[in-house]
Write an enzyme that holds these catalytic residues in place. Structure first.
Site, PDB file in Angstrom:
ATOM      1  N   GLU A  48       0.448  -8.971  11.164  1.00 12.70           N
ATOM      2  CA  GLU A  48       0.296  -7.804  10.277  1.00 12.70           C
ATOM      3  C   GLU A  48       0.935  -8.168   8.941  1.00 12.70           C
ATOM      4  OE1 GLU A  48      -0.749  -4.230  10.103  1.00 12.70           O
ATOM      5  OE2 GLU A  48       0.015  -4.745   8.120  1.00 12.70           O
ATOM      6  N   PRO A  68      -5.899  -6.390   0.487  1.00  9.08           N
ATOM      7  CA  PRO A  68      -5.625  -7.607   1.259  1.00  9.08           C
ATOM      8  C   PRO A  68      -6.591  -7.835   2.408  1.00  9.08           C
ATOM      9  CG  PRO A  68      -3.969  -5.913   1.719  1.00  9.08           C
ATOM     10  CD  PRO A  68      -4.813  -5.404   0.584  1.00  9.08           C
ATOM     11  N   ASP A  86      -8.263  -5.855  13.563  1.00  7.28           N
ATOM     12  CA  ASP A  86      -8.079  -4.407  13.421  1.00  7.28           C
ATOM     13  C   ASP A  86      -7.568  -4.171  12.009  1.00  7.28           C
ATOM     14  OD1 ASP A  86      -7.523  -1.731  13.628  1.00  7.28           O
ATOM     15  OD2 ASP A  86      -5.749  -1.990  14.877  1.00  7.28           O
ATOM     16  N   SER A  87      -8.474  -4.274  11.055  1.00 10.84           N
ATOM     17  CA  SER A  87      -8.062  -4.279   9.647  1.00 10.84           C
ATOM     18  C   SER A  87      -8.305  -2.936   8.990  1.00 10.84           C
ATOM     19  CB  SER A  87      -8.882  -5.331   8.901  1.00 10.84           C
ATOM     20  OG  SER A  87     -10.224  -4.894   8.824  1.00 10.84           O
ATOM     21  N   GLN A 136       0.828  -1.211   0.000  1.00  8.43           N
ATOM     22  CA  GLN A 136       0.000   0.000   0.000  1.00  8.43           C
ATOM     23  C   GLN A 136       0.868   1.269   0.000  1.00  8.43           C
ATOM     24  OE1 GLN A 136      -2.312  -1.158   3.381  1.00  8.43           O
ATOM     25  NE2 GLN A 136      -0.472  -1.758   4.494  1.00  8.43           N
ATOM     26  N   ASP A 156      -0.086 -12.978   6.337  1.00  9.28           N
ATOM     27  CA  ASP A 156      -1.498 -12.711   6.051  1.00  9.28           C
ATOM     28  C   ASP A 156      -2.357 -13.301   7.170  1.00  9.28           C
ATOM     29  OD1 ASP A 156      -4.075 -12.587   5.075  1.00  9.28           O
ATOM     30  OD2 ASP A 156      -3.513 -13.153   3.033  1.00  9.28           O
ATOM     31  N   ASP A 171      -0.034  -0.525  13.682  1.00  7.04           N
ATOM     32  CA  ASP A 171       0.360   0.684  14.423  1.00  7.04           C
ATOM     33  C   ASP A 171       0.636   0.358  15.894  1.00  7.04           C
ATOM     34  OD1 ASP A 171      -2.342   0.901  15.804  1.00  7.04           O
ATOM     35  OD2 ASP A 171      -2.945   1.134  13.715  1.00  7.04           O
TER      36      ASP A 171
HETATM   37  N1  SAM Z   1      -7.837   1.185  12.791  1.00  6.51           N
HETATM   38  C1  SAM Z   1      -7.638   1.257  11.402  1.00  6.51           C
HETATM   39  C2  SAM Z   1      -8.890   1.489  10.609  1.00  6.51           C
HETATM   40  O1  SAM Z   1      -9.952   0.944  10.943  1.00  6.51           O
HETATM   41  O2  SAM Z   1      -8.808   2.263   9.641  1.00  6.51           O
HETATM   42  C3  SAM Z   1      -6.851   0.109  10.921  1.00  6.51           C
HETATM   43  C4  SAM Z   1      -5.439   0.319  11.302  1.00  6.51           C
HETATM   44  S1  SAM Z   1      -4.317  -0.937  11.014  1.00  6.51           S
HETATM   45  C5  SAM Z   1      -2.950   0.064  10.548  1.00  6.51           C
HETATM   46  C6  SAM Z   1      -4.846  -1.881   9.638  1.00  6.51           C
HETATM   47  C7  SAM Z   1      -3.769  -2.852   9.174  1.00  6.51           C
HETATM   48  O3  SAM Z   1      -4.338  -4.031   8.618  1.00  6.51           O
HETATM   49  C8  SAM Z   1      -2.844  -2.290   8.096  1.00  6.51           C
HETATM   50  O4  SAM Z   1      -1.588  -2.038   8.654  1.00  6.51           O
HETATM   51  C9  SAM Z   1      -2.801  -3.395   7.021  1.00  6.51           C
HETATM   52  O5  SAM Z   1      -1.508  -3.598   6.512  1.00  6.51           O
HETATM   53  C10 SAM Z   1      -3.323  -4.591   7.795  1.00  6.51           C
HETATM   54  N2  SAM Z   1      -3.910  -5.650   6.985  1.00  6.51           N
HETATM   55  C11 SAM Z   1      -4.754  -5.531   5.926  1.00  6.51           C
HETATM   56  N3  SAM Z   1      -5.068  -6.738   5.456  1.00  6.51           N
HETATM   57  C12 SAM Z   1      -4.436  -7.670   6.233  1.00  6.51           C
HETATM   58  C13 SAM Z   1      -4.359  -9.085   6.236  1.00  6.51           C
HETATM   59  N4  SAM Z   1      -5.029  -9.810   5.334  1.00  6.51           N
HETATM   60  N5  SAM Z   1      -3.599  -9.686   7.199  1.00  6.51           N
HETATM   61  C14 SAM Z   1      -2.927  -8.952   8.117  1.00  6.51           C
HETATM   62  N6  SAM Z   1      -2.950  -7.612   8.151  1.00  6.51           N
HETATM   63  C15 SAM Z   1      -3.690  -6.972   7.217  1.00  6.51           C
END
Ligand code: SAM
Length: 283
Positions: free
Chosen positions: A107, A163, A156-157, A32, A138, A87
């Protein structure tokens, strides 16, 4: 408007604009576009694909509500899994619970964690705790491979694009069920009741088919679309409305309290309607 402003187009007809002091970092990760900016009103802010993920000024609303509701619902949570959450904010809240022996963060994007460590120390400060394990993989695959492993799973995605799409599917929820211990429970952020009603309804119906207890609760997140946010909870045994508060740990928080926990499950009529409507009906 004077100065430099960042605008996130939250829906085709709605934007949130934040005045910037400066851009601290910008890169394209394998997954991303990532930026950390300094804002005038909310302090530092993490953007992924131009979507606000978290800000130092308002992160506690979201992180406390996604972590403490499930952790206080479980009477003795020892193992917790966070999917996404690079984060570190959810991990910081999880390790406030004295019963936690191990918190695993899965993550997909290592660059999110690296940048959070460098630019968002207030949020990422729990990542070095001895009970925390970080895996860059993943979350969908991780959950597929686990069985009877966790007391609490927190998703917390990012939004359901790229992804993260599979993290909102019924197949994923069935795998979450298997990855949980026999009395485990899970929570996922499930977007805005104002703009994502259909998604919330589908998720609640999927969870009700998989888990004996499925509930929706609400919180406020000032920088997310509409400001009102939803969380979906699936539990094998414990009901979040029947917490024995005398046994719950004393937590230092800024938003979450036992009264807010209870109140978060009181759904306004327009949200109740979303859950009851048929898919072809507009809302
Ligand atoms: N609180 C935030 C929101 O609702 O906007 C989300 C914050 S957190 C930084 C979201 C994280 O999910 C991202 O860092 C992203 O890389 C991760 N992510 C997305 N898809 C994923 C997957 N399939 N497996 C693990 N992590 C994933």
């Amino acid at each position: 408007m004077q100065g430099i402003w960042f605008s996130e187009l939250q829906t085709p007809g709605l934007a949130i604009s934040v005045k910037l002091k400066k851009t601290l970092h910008h890169e394209k990760t394998p997954y991303q576009d990532l930026a950390v900016v300094e804002t005038e009103s909310y302090g530092r802010m993490l953007l992924l694909d131009n979507i606000i993920q978290t800000t130092v000024g308002d992160e506690f609303f979201y992180h406390e509500m996604i972590a403490h509701v499930p952790l206080n619902t479980h009477p003795n949570p020892r193992t917790a899994l966070v999917i996404g959450g690079g984060d570190g904010g959810v991990i910081r809240e999880i390790i406030k619970h004295p019963s936690i022996e191990k918190a695993t963060l899965v993550e997909i994007d290592a660059r999110v964690v690296a940048n959070a460590r460098e630019y968002l120390p207030e949020i990422s400060c729990g990542l070095d705790d001895a009970r925390v394990e970080i895996r860059f993989e993943d979350g969908i695959e991780h959950v597929r491979q686990m069985e009877n492993a966790y007391d609490v799973i927190i998703v917390d995605s990012t939004d359901p694009i790229g992804p993260a799409v599979g993290l909102f599917s019924a197949e994923f929820y069935r795998n979450v069920y298997r990855a949980l211990k026999p009395d485990g429970l899970f929570v996922a952020q499930t977007e805005s009741p104002l703009f994502n009603g259909r998604l919330i309804r589908r998720i609640q119906r999927d969870l009700a088919e998989i888990f004996p207890i499925a509930r929706l609760y609400l919180g406020t997140v000032p920088t997310y679309p509409g400001g009102l946010w939803s969380f979906s909870l699936g539990s094998k045994e414990y009901d979040p409305l029947e917490v024995d508060w005398k046994k719950a740990p004393q937590l230092v928080t800024r938003y979450y309290t036992p009264a807010i926990h209870q109140g978060a499950f009181a759904l306004p009529p327009f949200v109740q309607e979303i859950l009851e409507k048929r898919d072809e009906e507009e809302f």
